[in-house]
Motif scaffolding. Structure first.
Motif, short mmCIF file in Angstrom:
data_model
loop_
_atom_site.label_atom_id
_atom_site.label_comp_id
_atom_site.label_asym_id
_atom_site.label_seq_id
_atom_site.Cartn_x
_atom_site.Cartn_y
_atom_site.Cartn_z
N VAL A 1 36.43 21.62 34.19
CA VAL A 1 35.73 21.66 35.48
C VAL A 1 35.26 20.27 35.88
O VAL A 1 35.40 19.87 37.05
CB VAL A 1 34.54 22.65 35.41
CG1 VAL A 1 33.69 22.55 36.68
CG2 VAL A 1 35.05 24.07 35.24
N VAL B 1 35.46 29.97 31.25
CA VAL B 1 35.93 29.38 32.50
C VAL B 1 35.33 30.13 33.69
O VAL B 1 34.97 29.52 34.70
CB VAL B 1 37.47 29.38 32.56
CG1 VAL B 1 37.98 29.35 33.99
CG2 VAL B 1 38.01 28.17 31.80
N TYR C 1 32.09 28.05 42.42
CA TYR C 1 33.10 27.69 43.41
C TYR C 1 33.77 28.91 44.06
O TYR C 1 34.01 28.92 45.26
CB TYR C 1 34.18 26.80 42.78
CG TYR C 1 33.64 25.45 42.36
CD1 TYR C 1 33.28 24.50 43.30
CD2 TYR C 1 33.47 25.14 41.01
CE1 TYR C 1 32.77 23.26 42.92
CE2 TYR C 1 32.96 23.91 40.63
CZ TYR C 1 32.61 22.97 41.58
OH TYR C 1 32.09 21.76 41.21
N TRP D 1 39.74 26.06 41.61
CA TRP D 1 39.09 26.85 40.57
C TRP D 1 40.09 27.71 39.79
O TRP D 1 39.78 28.16 38.67
CB TRP D 1 38.01 27.74 41.18
CG TRP D 1 38.54 28.73 42.19
CD1 TRP D 1 38.64 28.56 43.53
CD2 TRP D 1 39.06 30.05 41.92
NE1 TRP D 1 39.17 29.68 44.13
CE2 TRP D 1 39.43 30.60 43.16
CE3 TRP D 1 39.23 30.79 40.75
CZ2 TRP D 1 39.99 31.88 43.26
CZ3 TRP D 1 39.79 32.06 40.85
CH2 TRP D 1 40.16 32.59 42.09
N LEU E 1 38.43 22.38 45.55
CA LEU E 1 37.96 23.15 44.40
C LEU E 1 37.57 24.57 44.80
O LEU E 1 37.89 25.54 44.11
CB LEU E 1 36.77 22.44 43.75
CG LEU E 1 37.05 21.53 42.56
CD1 LEU E 1 35.77 20.84 42.13
CD2 LEU E 1 37.65 22.32 41.41
N CYS F 1 33.22 28.28 36.67
CA CYS F 1 33.90 28.20 37.98
C CYS F 1 33.28 29.13 39.02
O CYS F 1 33.63 29.05 40.20
CB CYS F 1 35.38 28.54 37.83
SG CYS F 1 36.34 27.28 36.96
#
Length: 445
Positions: free
Chosen positions: A190, A50, A57, A207, A202, A54
């Motif tokens: 996502v 993750v 972002y 996020w 986001l 992410c």
């Protein structure tokens, strides 16, 4: 030492004459144990990946003063830092698994990963606490890296030991099915968020949602792992060599070096064509960020489905043959394929090229756990698999994104892919020296 309470051998298991250190399950018990063990594996890898998906972002929130490439470079550095804890986790959890049992180590690792993921989910940003924000982000990643360092070796060992002889390649391949499944799940979450939240949301708070999901999913994995049966006996756990790093290096140096060698190249090429590819498609090929995420989601799904196929193939042609095909293919295809990717503007063409690369990589990933486990006896198996893997993975896999981005900032991005090619050549020679028959676990080619 005493065994972890509740980890005594289940009566559905019986001793295997091929390897006195393991317990051979019935086919039904084998499948059930693999499903239970792999559930935690999926959650831990979801939590770890993750971050990679992410980072585009949240990078500006933790490193606001850098340019876009510099922000990605900083987050890639934190990503790599998580790998630095893997050898420590591989050593400690491997020792725990060999001396106290696989089950206790598997439970502890998933709980530790849960803490790291939940910490990132609630972490204040640079605007709120200044330089403490990137420092705490680094700390959380170190905790996750520590947990994952223990997860791989223990899970690979456990799944190899409970797999039915003659089908160990196929059954143990589900470690990478769930590993990729965790990565795919992270990518899918996502993508869903990209289609349900505005980009501004986001970047501001959305996020955090995947990290929260991963932390809570660990509770389910914990319940599944608490039902696992132990695969080693009290006598095996009390062996003076159990979990001993000195005994591992002294008695099995060739196996240890082999795992270091093919893990170094395997991890490097794996992270190059998985986690780094999303950034490459955006930062180098010029694809839209949403299109890049969708391409990687499809590619990872195909990659996941290939694992049992290639694992079953290894049961027929041998692990060594799988490794030689992987190494030769990786050495030949890396530079031409990346050059083609860099020149494409079509998401479909990019997806086909990446899928081709991952098909070659799957010759290795499908047997990544079993080929290591078959090189070590029971008393040092979890340590041998976990520590050697974590050490090579930390140096070569963990640095893949950072080195690739660093090469790009210097204006020599292509040098990174020649580095990958050179490592694959090394893997070919290491694989050539692998034994044609498995020394342990009772399987031959």
């Amino acid at each position: 030492m005493n065994a972890v309470p509740g980890t005594e051998t289940s009566p559905v298991f019986s001793s295997s004459p091929a390897d006195a250190g393991i317990v051979a399950p019935s086919p039904r018990a084998s499948i059930g144990a693999i499903v239970a063990a792999s559930s935690g594996n999926l959650v831990e890898w979801f939590d770890f990946y993750v971050y990679a998906f992410c980072s585009v972002y949240f990078a500006p929130l933790f490193f606001p003063k850098a340019d876009p490439t510099g922000q990605l470079l900083n987050t890639a550095g934190v990503f790599a830092a998580g790998f630095l804890m893997r050898p420590i986790g591989g050593w400690l959890f491997g020792r725990m698994a060999d001396r106290h049992g696989r089950r206790g180590a598997l439970i502890t690792s998933v709980l530790t990963m849960c803490l790291g993921s939940l910490a990132i989910a609630v972490l204040p940003t640079y605007e709120t606490i200044g330089t403490w924000a990137p420092a705490l982000l680094m700390l959380a990643r170190l905790v996750q890296g520590f947990a994952l360092g223990g997860e791989y070796g223990t899970a690979a060992t456990y799944m190899s030991e409970v797999a039915v002889e003659g089908r160990r390649g196929f059954l143990s391949s589900f470690q990478y099915v769930t590993l990729i499944g965790g990565q795919l799940g992270a990518s899918l979450v996502v993508v869903v968020l990209q289609h349900t939240l505005p980009e501004a949301d986001l970047k501001a708070w959305g996020w955090r949602i995947p990290f929260l999901i991963g932390g809570l999913a660990a509770v389910v994995a914990l319940l599944a792992r608490m039902r696992l049966q132990e695969t080693t006996s009290q006598e095996q756990r009390e062996d003076k060599r159990a979990g001993s790093l000195a005994a591992l290096i002294r008695e099995h140096p060739a196996a240890f070096l082999s795992v270091l060698g093919f893990t170094a190249g395997g991890s490097l090429v794996f992270y190059t064509f998985t986690t780094y590819m999303q950034k490459f498609l955006v930062n180098s090929a010029g694809l839209d960020i949403n299109a890049a995420s969708e391409v990687m989601t499809v590619c990872l799904f195909v990659f996941m489905c290939l694992q049992p196929v290639m694992g079953a193939l290894s049961d027929r042609i041998g692990r060594r043959a799988n490794m030689l095909i992987f190494a030769a293919g990786g050495a030949i295809m890396t530079v031409p394929l990346v050059n083609a990717l860099q020149g494409t503007t079509s998401p479909v063409a990019a997806g086909l090229l990446i899928t081709a690369a991952l098909a070659v990589v799957s010759f290795y990933t499908s047997i990544s756990g079993i080929i290591k486990a078959e090189l070590f006896p029971t008393e040092v198996r979890a340590l041998g698999v976990g520590f050697a893997y974590a050490l090579a993975n930390a140096v070569f896999g963990g640095s893949a994104e950072y080195v690739a981005l660093w090469s790009k900032t210097l204006g020599h991005e292509g040098a990174f892919y020649w580095y990958v090619t050179a490592m694959m050549v090394m893997v070919f020679f290491v694989s050539w020296r692998l034994p044609r028959r498995a020394p342990y676990l009772g399987d031959g080619e």
